[in-house]
Scaffold this motif. Structure first.
Motif, PDB file in Angstrom:
ATOM      1  N   HIS A  10     136.396 -14.425 -80.247  1.00 29.92           N
ATOM      2  CA  HIS A  10     136.958 -12.911 -81.184  1.00 29.92           C
ATOM      3  C   HIS A  10     136.526 -11.568 -80.458  1.00 29.92           C
ATOM      4  N   VAL A  11     135.297 -11.612 -79.939  1.00 25.42           N
ATOM      5  CA  VAL A  11     134.584 -10.350 -79.442  1.00 25.42           C
ATOM      6  C   VAL A  11     135.403 -10.265 -78.127  1.00 25.42           C
ATOM      7  N   LYS A  12     135.589 -11.492 -77.359  1.00 23.95           N
ATOM      8  CA  LYS A  12     136.301 -11.135 -76.080  1.00 23.95           C
ATOM      9  C   LYS A  12     137.767 -10.513 -76.169  1.00 23.95           C
ATOM     10  N   LYS A  13     138.320 -10.469 -77.318  1.00 29.76           N
ATOM     11  CA  LYS A  13     139.673  -9.990 -77.449  1.00 29.76           C
ATOM     12  C   LYS A  13     139.561  -8.383 -77.147  1.00 29.76           C
ATOM     13  N   TYR A  14     138.218  -7.762 -77.372  1.00 30.17           N
ATOM     14  CA  TYR A  14     138.003  -6.420 -77.441  1.00 30.17           C
ATOM     15  C   TYR A  14     137.099  -5.984 -76.245  1.00 30.17           C
ATOM     16  N   VAL A  15     136.386  -6.967 -75.881  1.00 33.29           N
ATOM     17  CA  VAL A  15     134.947  -6.596 -74.584  1.00 33.29           C
ATOM     18  C   VAL A  15     135.477  -7.590 -73.524  1.00 33.29           C
ATOM     19  N   SER A  16     135.594  -7.205 -72.483  1.00 32.95           N
ATOM     20  CA  SER A  16     135.871  -8.336 -71.268  1.00 32.95           C
ATOM     21  C   SER A  16     134.595  -9.029 -71.107  1.00 32.95           C
ATOM     22  N   SER A  17     133.546  -8.630 -71.094  1.00 34.54           N
ATOM     23  CA  SER A  17     132.486  -9.538 -70.566  1.00 34.54           C
ATOM     24  C   SER A  17     131.203  -9.418 -71.613  1.00 34.54           C
ATOM     25  N   PRO A  18     131.273  -9.680 -72.782  1.00 37.83           N
ATOM     26  CA  PRO A  18     130.299  -9.614 -73.898  1.00 37.83           C
ATOM     27  C   PRO A  18     129.129 -10.276 -73.643  1.00 37.83           C
ATOM     28  N   ASN A  19     128.059  -9.820 -74.032  1.00 32.90           N
ATOM     29  CA  ASN A  19     126.746 -10.372 -74.044  1.00 32.90           C
ATOM     30  C   ASN A  19     126.437 -11.370 -75.133  1.00 32.90           C
ATOM     31  N   GLU A  20     126.598 -12.668 -74.414  1.00 31.28           N
ATOM     32  CA  GLU A  20     126.754 -13.985 -75.371  1.00 31.28           C
ATOM     33  C   GLU A  20     125.209 -14.053 -76.336  1.00 31.28           C
ATOM     34  N   ASP A  21     124.276 -13.793 -75.784  1.00 31.90           N
ATOM     35  CA  ASP A  21     123.101 -13.795 -76.518  1.00 31.90           C
ATOM     36  C   ASP A  21     123.042 -12.971 -77.713  1.00 31.90           C
ATOM     37  N   ALA A  22     123.621 -11.621 -77.200  1.00 34.57           N
ATOM     38  CA  ALA A  22     123.551 -10.607 -78.542  1.00 34.57           C
ATOM     39  C   ALA A  22     124.624 -11.070 -79.574  1.00 34.57           C
ATOM     40  N   VAL A  23     125.758 -11.552 -79.064  1.00 35.59           N
ATOM     41  CA  VAL A  23     126.842 -12.358 -80.153  1.00 35.59           C
ATOM     42  C   VAL A  23     125.927 -13.453 -81.019  1.00 35.59           C
ATOM     43  N   ALA A  24     125.287 -14.356 -80.332  1.00 34.43           N
ATOM     44  CA  ALA A  24     124.471 -15.370 -81.065  1.00 34.43           C
ATOM     45  C   ALA A  24     123.537 -14.843 -81.856  1.00 34.43           C
ATOM     46  N   SER A  25     123.044 -13.751 -81.640  1.00 32.94           N
ATOM     47  CA  SER A  25     121.817 -12.978 -82.330  1.00 32.94           C
ATOM     48  C   SER A  25     122.355 -12.533 -83.717  1.00 32.94           C
ATOM     49  N   ILE A  26     123.544 -11.831 -83.629  1.00 35.23           N
ATOM     50  CA  ILE A  26     124.432 -11.307 -84.875  1.00 35.23           C
ATOM     51  C   ILE A  26     124.813 -12.398 -85.663  1.00 35.23           C
ATOM     52  N   VAL A  27     125.223 -13.537 -85.265  1.00 37.31           N
ATOM     53  CA  VAL A  27     125.513 -14.569 -85.863  1.00 37.31           C
ATOM     54  C   VAL A  27     124.421 -15.297 -86.519  1.00 37.31           C
ATOM     55  N   ARG A  28     123.411 -15.349 -85.869  1.00 32.63           N
ATOM     56  CA  ARG A  28     121.895 -15.585 -86.833  1.00 32.63           C
ATOM     57  C   ARG A  28     121.699 -14.903 -87.887  1.00 32.63           C
ATOM     58  N   HIS A  29     121.751 -13.358 -87.480  1.00 31.98           N
ATOM     59  CA  HIS A  29     121.488 -12.374 -88.521  1.00 31.98           C
ATOM     60  C   HIS A  29     122.282 -12.505 -89.850  1.00 31.98           C
ATOM     61  N   LEU A  30     123.670 -12.499 -89.323  1.00 32.12           N
ATOM     62  CA  LEU A  30     124.603 -12.832 -90.621  1.00 32.12           C
ATOM     63  C   LEU A  30     124.398 -14.139 -91.488  1.00 32.12           C
TER      64      LEU A  30
END
Length: 136
Positions: A10-30
């Protein structure tokens, strides 16, 4: 990690090269909040929801000190960018706000040291003196 991959898509719909570790960190946070559809999404039209994003994510987690007006303007700009998406995933909103404010690197934890290295780093436990067998 399957959950993180779902949100990464879903992040890739808006960001061409997202930081996968940052996405995983947000998922863990939530964490558990992502299990409930209502709390996994951000309502771009609910003032209380947008205030929650500002207070809990931007101020508390990202430790931003900008004025409420500046933070609200960034949130509104993002909501305008995502207006065609009825399901505004919380992970995507949080990721894009962190990116906007240059806070993605702070979300990524350094790689943990291997267990063998951790064991070597700990000092050996001091030998306990033997208790005397006979008490007087």
């Amino acid at each position: 990690m399957a959950d993180a991959e779902k949100y990464l898509a879903h992040v890739k719909k808006y960001v061409s090269s997202p930081n996968e570790d940052a996405v995983a960190s947000i998922v863990r946070h939530l964490g558990i909040a992502l299990r409930n559809r209502d709390s996994a999404l951000v309502s771009g039209t609910d003032p209380e929801e947008l205030k929650r994003v500002r207070e809990s994510w931007l101020k508390k987690k990202l430790a931003l000190t900008e004025s409420d007006e500046a933070l609200d303007a960034a949130i509104q700009s993002l909501m305008d960018k995502m207006k065609g998406d009825r399901s505004k995933e919380r992970v995507t909103v949080y990721y894009m706000l962190a990116e906007h404010f240059g806070k993605l690197e702070g979300l990524v934890k350094p790689a943990a040291a291997p267990k063998a290295a951790k064991a070597e780093a700990k000092p050996a436990a001091a030998a306990k003196p033997a208790k005397s067998a006979a008490k007087k």
